[in-house]
Design an enzyme around this catalytic site. Structure first.
Site, PDB file in Angstrom:
ATOM      1  NE  ARG A 242      -4.209  -1.574   0.049  1.00  0.00           N
ATOM      2  CZ  ARG A 242      -4.219  -2.673  -0.707  1.00  0.00           C
ATOM      3  NH1 ARG A 242      -3.198  -2.958  -1.485  1.00  0.00           N
ATOM      4  NH2 ARG A 242      -5.273  -3.467  -0.717  1.00  0.00           N
ATOM      5  CD  GLU A 271      -3.328   2.889  -5.389  1.00  0.00           C
ATOM      6  OE1 GLU A 271      -4.275   2.165  -5.709  1.00  0.00           O
ATOM      7  OE2 GLU A 271      -2.278   2.441  -4.902  1.00  0.00           O
ATOM      8  CG  HIS A 290      -3.303  -1.150  -6.666  1.00  0.00           C
ATOM      9  ND1 HIS A 290      -3.715  -0.543  -5.505  1.00  0.00           N
ATOM     10  CD2 HIS A 290      -3.064  -2.443  -6.333  1.00  0.00           C
ATOM     11  CE1 HIS A 290      -3.719  -1.434  -4.511  1.00  0.00           C
ATOM     12  NE2 HIS A 290      -3.345  -2.603  -5.008  1.00  0.00           N
TER      13      HIS A 290
HETATM   14  C1  DGY Z   1      -4.839  -6.497  -2.969  1.00  0.00           C
HETATM   15  O1  DGY Z   1      -5.625  -7.303  -3.500  1.00  0.00           O
HETATM   16  O2  DGY Z   1      -5.041  -5.991  -1.870  1.00  0.00           O
HETATM   17  C2  DGY Z   1      -3.555  -6.143  -3.594  1.00  0.00           C
HETATM   18  O3  DGY Z   1      -3.289  -4.798  -3.552  1.00  0.00           O
HETATM   19  C3  DGY Z   1      -3.251  -6.833  -4.869  1.00  0.00           C
HETATM   20  O4  DGY Z   1      -2.458  -6.081  -5.708  1.00  0.00           O
END
Ligand code: DGY
Length: 323
Positions: A242, A271, A290
Site C-alpha cells: 500500500r 490512487e 495497482h
Molecule cells: C490487494 O488485492 O489488496 C492487492 O493490492 C493486490 O495487488
C-alpha cells in the site's frame, strides 16, 4: 438458503454475477464505464436496501458510509487488502467481511518481480527510446542497469506474498534474503535460508527492499525520512503493498538526489496518482496503476472466492475467508 440483495461496486469479468443470479440472488452492479467513478453517495443510494456489498479496494467504506447502510450484513472485498473498510465498525455492528487471500499471492509476487526487473534494467527508458525512434546504434554505455544476481534482498512483511517473492528471487537470482516483521516466520527461513533482522538492519544492509506488509496504523509511513537516510544510495525499492506505508515526500527527495536509486511501485498514497504528483517527474521511479492481482488466474479465482463466501453466508455456513 436465503436469497440476498447484493450490490457490486464495479463490474467483475467472468461468470460471477450470472452465477449469483442463477442462485436466486438479486444483483445491482455499478457500471463504471457508463456511470463514472462511484462516489460515497452512489454507494449509499445503491446499497441501502442490500444485504451484501461486493467491494473494490478503491471504495472507502468508513464508519460514516457504513452507518447509513443498516441492512448490510456482509462485505465481500475483491482484494486481499481491506484497509479501505472500517473493520472496527463492522465488528461492532455485526457486519462480516471477507477478502481474497492466497489466490492472488502468485500474481502479486509475479508483479513484484516485473517491477524489480523493469527498474533494475531501465526497461521503461529503453522502450521509450525505441518508440520515440531514438534508437541509433548498439550503445556500449547506454541503459546500463543493475545485475540482480547475488544481491542482498530485504523483505518487509514475510507473509504469503513476501515469502513467495523471496522464493522467486532466491531461485532466479540467488539473492540473500533477510526479512523483518512483527514475528519470525519459519517458511521463509526454511525455504530461502532467510535471516530475521530488525528494520534498521534491513534498511542499512539491503541492496533491494521490497514491501509486502499490510497497511495499518503500525505501518503508516514506516518508510519515512529517517528510513531513507539509512538506505544505500543505490537502493532498489519495490512496493506492491500500500502506498501509505511510504512517506511519499521523503521518497521524492531521496530519489531526486540519488539518481542511482530506483523504485518500482504498484501502489501510491492517492490512487489514481495525482496529475500534479512530483513523483511523475523522476525517471528513477517506475509506477504502475495497482495491477498486482491483475492476471487471468488470480482474478478468476478471486471471483470464485467471492461467490463461495456469499453462498456460505446465504446458507448460514462458516465463511471461507473471513477477515
Ligand atoms: C490487494 O488485492 O489488496 C492487492 O493490492 C493486490 O495487488
Amino acid at each position: 438458503m436465503r436469497h440476498l440483495k447484493i450490490f457490486a461496486t464495479d463490474v467483475i469479468k467472468g461468470s460471477l454475477f450470472e452465477d449469483l443470479v442463477k442462485e436466486g440472488h438479486q444483483l445491482t452492479v455499478w457500471d463504471r464505464t457508463q456511470n463514472g467513478e462511484i462516489s460515497e453517495s452512489d454507494i449509499i443510494n445503491n446499497a441501502k436496501e442490500c444485504d451484501v456489498i461486493i467491494s473494490m479496494l478503491s471504495n472507502k467504506l468508513g464508519a460514516r458510509t457504513l452507518a447509513q447502510l443498516p441492512n448490510i450484513k456482509l462485505i465481500s472485498q475483491y482484494a486481499v487488502g481491506f484497509n479501505n473498510i472500517d473493520i472496527n465498525f463492522c465488528q461492532e455492528n455485526g457486519i462480516s467481511v471477507t477478502n481474497t487471500p492466497n489466490v492472488l499471492t502468485n500474481a502479486t509476487a509475479e508483479l513484484a518481480m516485473a517491477l524489480m526487473l523493469c527498474s533494475a534494467r531501465n526497461i521503461e527508458a529503453a522502450r521509450k527510446n525505441v518508440i520515440d525512434k531514438k534508437w541509433q546504434t548498439w550503445e556500449p554505455s547506454g541503459f546500463i542497469g543493475k545485475s540482480l544476481f547475488n544481491l542482498k534482498h530485504g523483505i518487509i512483511g514475510a507473509g504469503r506474498i513476501g515469502t513467495q517473492f523471496a522464493k522467486m528471487c532466491k531461485g532466479a537470482f540467488n539473492q540473500e534474503i533477510i526479512y523483518t516483521g512483527p514475528n519470525k516466520k519459519s517458511e521463509i527461513e526454511e525455504t530461502c535460508d532467510a535471516k530475521y533482522v530488525n528494520l534498521q538492519t534491513l534498511l542499512q544492509e539491503s541492496d533491494i527492499i521490497s514491501i509486502h506488509c499490510p497497511y495499518s496504523e503500525a505501518t503508516h509511513q514506516l518508510i519515512n525520512q529517517s528510513a531513507f537516510k539509512r538506505m544505500k544510495k543505490d537502493i532498489l525499492l519495490i512496493n506492491t503493498a500500500r502506498g501509505e506505508i511510504i512517506d511519499e515526500e521523503a521518497m521524492y527527495h531521496f530519489f531526486k538526489i540519488n539518481n542511482h536509486a530506483m523504485a518500482g511501485l504498484d501502489v501510491v498514497c492517492n490512487e489514481p496518482l495525482d496529475d500534479n504528483s512530483p513523483l511523475r517527474e523522476l525517471d528513477n521511479i517506475f509506477i504502475l496503476p495497482h495491477i498486482g492481482s491483475a492476471n487471468d488466474v488470480a482474478r478468476s479465482d478471486m471471483a470464485q472466492l467471492i461467490f463461495d463466501n456469499i453462498q456460505c453466508f446465504a446458507n448460514g455456513k462458516d465463511l471461507k475467508t473471513s477477515v
